[in-house]
Design a protein around this motif. Structure first.
Motif, PDB file in Angstrom:
ATOM      1  N   UNK A   1     -63.196 -24.818 -14.963  1.00 50.75           N
ATOM      2  CA  UNK A   1     -61.775 -24.910 -14.609  1.00 50.75           C
ATOM      3  C   UNK A   1     -61.009 -25.696 -15.665  1.00 50.75           C
ATOM      4  N   UNK A   2     -61.674 -26.679 -16.234  1.00 52.33           N
ATOM      5  CA  UNK A   2     -61.040 -27.512 -17.256  1.00 52.33           C
ATOM      6  C   UNK A   2     -61.897 -27.509 -18.512  1.00 52.33           C
ATOM      7  N   UNK A   3     -61.382 -26.908 -19.568  1.00 48.65           N
ATOM      8  CA  UNK A   3     -62.152 -26.805 -20.798  1.00 48.65           C
ATOM      9  C   UNK A   3     -62.224 -28.148 -21.511  1.00 48.65           C
ATOM     10  N   UNK A   4     -63.371 -28.481 -22.071  1.00 50.74           N
ATOM     11  CA  UNK A   4     -63.475 -29.711 -22.868  1.00 50.74           C
ATOM     12  C   UNK A   4     -62.734 -29.544 -24.194  1.00 50.74           C
ATOM     13  N   UNK A   5     -62.505 -30.632 -24.897  1.00 49.19           N
ATOM     14  CA  UNK A   5     -61.813 -30.524 -26.197  1.00 49.19           C
ATOM     15  C   UNK A   5     -62.666 -29.813 -27.235  1.00 49.19           C
ATOM     16  N   UNK A   6     -62.011 -29.302 -28.253  1.00 46.62           N
ATOM     17  CA  UNK A   6     -62.759 -28.669 -29.343  1.00 46.62           C
ATOM     18  C   UNK A   6     -63.648 -29.721 -30.004  1.00 46.62           C
ATOM     19  N   UNK A   7     -64.756 -29.279 -30.551  1.00 47.51           N
ATOM     20  CA  UNK A   7     -65.699 -30.193 -31.167  1.00 47.51           C
ATOM     21  C   UNK A   7     -66.726 -30.739 -30.199  1.00 47.51           C
ATOM     22  N   UNK A   8     -66.652 -30.302 -28.947  1.00 46.43           N
ATOM     23  CA  UNK A   8     -67.576 -30.828 -27.943  1.00 46.43           C
ATOM     24  C   UNK A   8     -68.907 -30.075 -27.941  1.00 46.43           C
ATOM     25  N   UNK A   9     -68.934 -28.929 -28.623  1.00 50.71           N
ATOM     26  CA  UNK A   9     -70.165 -28.150 -28.713  1.00 50.71           C
ATOM     27  C   UNK A   9     -70.763 -28.380 -30.110  1.00 50.71           C
ATOM     28  N   UNK A  10     -71.955 -27.959 -30.319  1.00 51.43           N
ATOM     29  CA  UNK A  10     -72.693 -28.302 -31.539  1.00 51.43           C
ATOM     30  C   UNK A  10     -72.003 -27.843 -32.818  1.00 51.43           C
TER      31      UNK A  10
END
Length: 263
Positions: free
Chosen positions: A170-179
């Motif tokens: 429902x709420x996307x994390x900020x960019x850069x949160x994935x590898x």
């Protein structure tokens, strides 16, 4: 060999220098993806078995809500209330509170979603860039943290499949949160799906039960015959997803990032 490496580094340095001085380039962080070969998911006798991809630049992160908001403020025709249905459907930027306000529920650092291909293309061109092609995107996304060809790593494939199997947050994390991958590019898998410049090339046109051509090979059980790697399940899912899109479509899990030629 050392001399060859030094020459390669020098070529990349001067290429970066040329790009940095290119009109419209705003020093946004981008990574260089070296030239490589992309093998399409489906091939037949009339299709090239591989596609040569020239070296190019790609954004390290997907475009965020706050970045797209700035674009909209400078280009009012892309406001939610102004855009025509021809260029974006009724869900365009529907997660924003208003034309020029994100609202408290939207993270400005999260990737922008509910965005059409036309809007993504306009954003890229406004910044002197373009959308990556399918071949370019797939080449960049192939890398895991440590290798250019992460698809040889079963764990990497499993990780992508695991993300595809989960419902949208429902709420996307900020960019850069994935590898961050081998090329220094973040979030190629695990955050949002992304538009490509030629996504429509995945469409099955005409009569899929025709007697010849790739369309015939994509029909029913024949679809498995022309595949180049039947173990690459994530690629099948991306193929299916792109095939379902029209350029004015928007969804809550589809964003984009930009690319640029090195020449």
């Amino acid at each position: 060999m050392k001399k060859l490496i030094k020459i390669s580094i020098a070529i990349i340095f001067f290429a970066q220098l040329l790009v940095a001085n290119k009109p419209g380039f705003q020093n946004q962080e981008m990574s260089i993806i070296p030239a490589g070969i992309y093998t399409p998911l489906y091939v037949d006798d009339t299709t090239d078995q591989s596609v040569k991809v020239e070296s190019f630049l790609i954004d390290k992160y997907p475009v965020t809500n706050e970045q797209f908001l700035e674009f909209v403020k400078k280009n009012p025709k892309w406001k939610r209330s102004n855009v025509t249905k021809l260029f974006a459907d009724q869900n365009y930027l529907m997660h924003w509170e208003s034309d020029e306000k994100l609202g408290q529920q939207v993270n400005p650092k999260s990737p922008v979603i509910n965005i059409s291909w036309f809007a993504a293309k306009a954003y890229a061109e406004f910044h002197g860039k373009r959308l990556p092609t399918v071949a370019e995107w797939e080449l960049a996304a192939m890398a895991d943290e440590n290798h250019a060809d992460g698809y040889k790593n079963d764990k990497y494939i499993s990780r992508i499949i695991s993300w595809y199997s989960k419902p949208n947050s429902e709420s996307l994390p900020p960019v850069g949160s994935v590898f961050k991958n081998y090329y220094g590019v973040h979030d190629m898998h695990g955050l949002v799906w992304e538009w490509t410049r030629d996504f429509f090339n995945a469409l099955v046109t005409g009569e899929s039960r025709a007697s010849n051509g790739i369309n015939r090979n994509l029909f029913c059980g024949n679809g498995s015959v022309g595949t180049t790697d039947f173990t690459n399940y994530p690629a099948f899912m991306r193929f299916a997803f792109r095939s379902s899109l029209k350029a004015n479509y928007t969804t809550r899990n589809l964003g984009f990032r930009c690319a640029m030629d090195l020449k």
